[in-house]
Write a protein that holds these residues in place. Structure first.
Motif, PDB file in Angstrom:
ATOM      1  N   ALA A   1      42.689   1.971 -42.056  1.00 62.49           N
ATOM      2  CA  ALA A   1      43.137   1.247 -43.253  1.00 62.49           C
ATOM      3  C   ALA A   1      42.551   1.714 -44.574  1.00 62.49           C
ATOM      4  O   ALA A   1      43.044   1.300 -45.626  1.00 62.49           O
ATOM      5  N   LEU A   2      41.527   2.555 -44.550  1.00 63.77           N
ATOM      6  CA  LEU A   2      40.908   2.949 -45.821  1.00 63.77           C
ATOM      7  C   LEU A   2      41.512   4.250 -46.320  1.00 63.77           C
ATOM      8  O   LEU A   2      41.346   5.304 -45.686  1.00 63.77           O
ATOM      9  N   PRO A   3      42.185   4.226 -47.465  1.00 63.43           N
ATOM     10  CA  PRO A   3      42.702   5.485 -48.028  1.00 63.43           C
ATOM     11  C   PRO A   3      41.586   6.272 -48.699  1.00 63.43           C
ATOM     12  O   PRO A   3      40.550   5.699 -49.056  1.00 63.43           O
ATOM     13  N   GLU A   4      41.789   7.547 -48.859  1.00 61.19           N
ATOM     14  CA  GLU A   4      40.823   8.351 -49.610  1.00 61.19           C
ATOM     15  C   GLU A   4      41.052   8.092 -51.096  1.00 61.19           C
ATOM     16  O   GLU A   4      42.132   8.346 -51.623  1.00 61.19           O
ATOM     17  N   THR A   5      40.034   7.576 -51.768  1.00 59.83           N
ATOM     18  CA  THR A   5      40.192   7.163 -53.164  1.00 59.83           C
ATOM     19  C   THR A   5      39.471   8.070 -54.149  1.00 59.83           C
ATOM     20  O   THR A   5      39.580   7.870 -55.356  1.00 59.83           O
ATOM     21  N   ARG A   6      38.735   9.054 -53.653  1.00 57.60           N
ATOM     22  CA  ARG A   6      37.955   9.911 -54.546  1.00 57.60           C
ATOM     23  C   ARG A   6      38.857  10.601 -55.556  1.00 57.60           C
ATOM     24  O   ARG A   6      39.915  11.140 -55.209  1.00 57.60           O
ATOM     25  N   ARG A   7      38.428  10.592 -56.798  1.00 63.24           N
ATOM     26  CA  ARG A   7      39.184  11.264 -57.852  1.00 63.24           C
ATOM     27  C   ARG A   7      39.067  12.778 -57.698  1.00 63.24           C
ATOM     28  O   ARG A   7      38.063  13.285 -57.206  1.00 63.24           O
ATOM     29  N   THR A   8      40.091  13.484 -58.163  1.00 63.58           N
ATOM     30  CA  THR A   8      40.063  14.945 -58.127  1.00 63.58           C
ATOM     31  C   THR A   8      38.981  15.457 -59.056  1.00 63.58           C
ATOM     32  O   THR A   8      38.925  15.094 -60.235  1.00 63.58           O
ATOM     33  N   ARG A   9      38.102  16.265 -58.520  1.00 62.41           N
ATOM     34  CA  ARG A   9      36.993  16.774 -59.316  1.00 62.41           C
ATOM     35  C   ARG A   9      37.429  18.008 -60.094  1.00 62.41           C
ATOM     36  O   ARG A   9      38.228  18.820 -59.627  1.00 62.41           O
ATOM     37  N   THR A  10      36.876  18.121 -61.308  1.00 56.33           N
ATOM     38  CA  THR A  10      37.208  19.269 -62.147  1.00 56.33           C
ATOM     39  C   THR A  10      36.642  20.543 -61.531  1.00 56.33           C
ATOM     40  O   THR A  10      35.639  20.518 -60.820  1.00 56.33           O
ATOM     41  N   GLU A  11      37.279  21.656 -61.822  1.00 56.63           N
ATOM     42  CA  GLU A  11      36.843  22.937 -61.263  1.00 56.63           C
ATOM     43  C   GLU A  11      35.427  23.251 -61.717  1.00 56.63           C
ATOM     44  O   GLU A  11      35.089  23.126 -62.893  1.00 56.63           O
ATOM     45  N   GLY A  12      34.580  23.617 -60.775  1.00 65.06           N
ATOM     46  CA  GLY A  12      33.197  23.948 -61.107  1.00 65.06           C
ATOM     47  C   GLY A  12      32.261  22.759 -61.130  1.00 65.06           C
ATOM     48  O   GLY A  12      31.070  22.918 -61.376  1.00 65.06           O
ATOM     49  N   ALA A  13      32.815  21.540 -60.891  1.00 69.69           N
ATOM     50  CA  ALA A  13      31.959  20.349 -60.900  1.00 69.69           C
ATOM     51  C   ALA A  13      30.959  20.426 -59.755  1.00 69.69           C
ATOM     52  O   ALA A  13      31.251  20.932 -58.678  1.00 69.69           O
ATOM     53  N   SER A  14      29.765  19.924 -59.988  1.00 65.74           N
ATOM     54  CA  SER A  14      28.709  19.994 -58.980  1.00 65.74           C
ATOM     55  C   SER A  14      27.802  18.785 -59.119  1.00 65.74           C
ATOM     56  O   SER A  14      27.855  18.044 -60.096  1.00 65.74           O
ATOM     57  N   PHE A  15      26.982  18.597 -58.091  1.00 62.92           N
ATOM     58  CA  PHE A  15      26.009  17.504 -58.135  1.00 62.92           C
ATOM     59  C   PHE A  15      25.085  17.667 -59.334  1.00 62.92           C
ATOM     60  O   PHE A  15      24.803  16.707 -60.056  1.00 62.92           O
ATOM     61  N   ARG A  16      24.650  18.896 -59.573  1.00 55.93           N
ATOM     62  CA  ARG A  16      23.762  19.139 -60.703  1.00 55.93           C
ATOM     63  C   ARG A  16      24.451  18.802 -62.026  1.00 55.93           C
ATOM     64  O   ARG A  16      23.852  18.190 -62.918  1.00 55.93           O
ATOM     65  N   GLY A  17      25.722  19.195 -62.133  1.00 56.16           N
ATOM     66  CA  GLY A  17      26.464  18.885 -63.349  1.00 56.16           C
ATOM     67  C   GLY A  17      26.622  17.392 -63.554  1.00 56.16           C
ATOM     68  O   GLY A  17      26.502  16.886 -64.678  1.00 56.16           O
ATOM     69  N   ASP A  18      26.901  16.654 -62.468  1.00 53.19           N
ATOM     70  CA  ASP A  18      27.022  15.202 -62.569  1.00 53.19           C
ATOM     71  C   ASP A  18      25.719  14.576 -63.057  1.00 53.19           C
ATOM     72  O   ASP A  18      25.715  13.699 -63.924  1.00 53.19           O
TER      73      ASP A  18
END
Length: 426
Positions: A196-213
């Motif tokens: 029942a749980l859909p994937e809700t994660r937003r599309t990440r921008t190209e090159g996005a990373s944990f460090r960038g976040d």
């Protein structure tokens, strides 16, 4: 012709409402798995001490290590859900919870049980961080606080019944049965998530990373301000919970049962505060609800200090009556400041939620010890109530000095600037 068109549209709307209700229930059980599992075992701690022949303070590590596992889970799984998706990380966490629950059942020594409990928390707490990220994925900024409040309010009902349920299970079937229940609950949630749980994660921008976040979030005064406000507000709960038993039982000479009854009133006030958020969030902005909650929180904290100075709160009704006002306000501050923090960078909602949850639980473990010291080493309530007032001022200060007025979310320019800085460092 009109009737032929309107009926399918109405059916689709009803299906949407049904799906939203199903998702709400799923978010509640996902969020509640870790705290419910924590409180289910508490009544069985004396039996564990007898079974393993160990001191109660050592058995208490099944609780303290569990809380450490919750804190680390927030820090690790939030960023992973941003990178790999909400569903796969949630399912991986539930799988770990199931395996760890079986480890608890098979544990032959207390150290084995403590390790298994740590792993159980590490996996089971995935829902606490991921559910907030899912809410941010699906709802606009001004609705997030209400949705978090609704999930917390419903979850608290089950959480408050957990110690009673755990006691009944242990009495009837033994302490091993508690872990069978946790394992079965984890399996049921995993099946529900799969179906029942859909994937809700937003599309990440190209090159996005944990460090960038992390760079973007830490460069945002709004995120730091909202996060500090939420974390500091939560420490009021830990402080009072740590010192309350000593004040009521030692300073006031009341029984532990009476303390439990009075403490339940603060939980009820927190529950009502969350319902208040749900009711008034559609009419008022997120920041306005935070400021209203901060004003009430400061008023209640100040009154408790006044009662301490006048010697009036040496009876439970004065101390807890005012603390109920603090907890009612605390619910509004925590839910809406959490909503503000995870709205700063929607694509990094999991990272923001994880950082906030980690600090909340990590600092809370230390602050609860401070509360116990303030309640147990003094003959007046003044030190404890003064500490709570100081935390209330700190909450307000984080909003006054850090969160920009009129533009609480991070701007696109700030995001681009932080990403350019990251590229320059690399």
């Amino acid at each position: 012709m009109h009737g032929m068109i309107s009926k399918p549209a109405e059916a689709a709307a009803q299906a949407g409402v049904a799906n939203s209700r199903l998702l709400l229930v799923l978010l509640v059980v996902m969020t509640g798995l870790a705290p419910i599992s924590l409180y289910l075992l508490v009544p069985a701690l004396p039996m564990l001490a007898t079974t393993f022949g160990r001191d109660a303070s050592v058995v208490q590590m099944t609780v303290s290590c569990y809380m450490v596992g919750i804190a680390l889970s927030q820090l690790l799984l939030g960023p992973l859900s941003d990178r790999y998706g909400r569903r796969p990380v949630m399912l991986a966490g539930l799988a770990l919870s199931i395996v760890a629950s079986l480890g608890c059942i098979l544990a032959q020594t207390l150290p084995q049980l403590i390790v298994a409990r740590f792993l159980q928390a590490l996996g089971g707490a995935s829902g606490m961080v991921i559910s907030r990220a899912i809410i941010r994925d699906l709802h606009p900024r001004e609705r997030i606080g209400a949705m978090i409040s609704l999930v917390v309010a419903v979850m608290m009902i089950a959480q408050m019944l957990s110690p009673l349920t755990g006691g009944l299970i242990e009495t009837a079937l033994g302490w091993h049965a508690i872990f069978y229940v946790v394992a079965a609950l984890s399996v049921a949630i995993a099946v529900a998530v799969t179906l029942a749980l859909p994937e809700t994660r937003r599309t990440r921008t190209e090159g996005a990373s944990f460090r960038g976040d992390v760079v973007v979030l830490l460069k945002s005064r709004a995120f730091v301000g909202y996060m500090l406000c939420q974390v500091l507000a939560s420490q009021i709960i830990f402080t009072f919970a740590g010192g309350g038993p000593y004040i009521v039982e030692i300073q006031m000479g009341r029984s532990s049962a009476e303390y439990g009854a009075w403490f339940a009133t603060t939980g009820f006030a927190y529950f009502v505060g969350n319902l208040f958020c749900v009711r008034f969030s559609p009419r008022h902005s997120l920041d306005r609800l935070i400021w209203f909650g901060l004003a009430l929180q400061l008023a209640g904290s100040s009154l408790n200090v006044c009662w301490s100075l006048l010697g009036l709160n040496q009876v439970p009704v004065m101390l807890f009556g005012t603390q109920m006002l603090v907890m009612f306000a605390n619910a509004m501050v925590m839910a809406n400041s959490a909503a503000g923090a995870i709205s700063v960078r929607p694509s990094a909602a999991g990272t923001a939620s994880g950082a906030m949850g980690f600090l909340q639980m990590g600092i809370g473990a230390l602050v609860s010890q401070l509360g116990a010291y303030l309640g147990g080493h003094f003959t007046t309530t003044r030190p404890l109530t003064s500490a709570i007032l100081a935390m209330s001022f700190a909450c307000a200060g984080s909003m006054i000095f850090l969160v920009p007025r009129g533009n609480a979310t991070v701007s696109e320019e700030m995001i681009k600037e932080a990403e350019e800085d990251e590229v320059g460092v690399m």
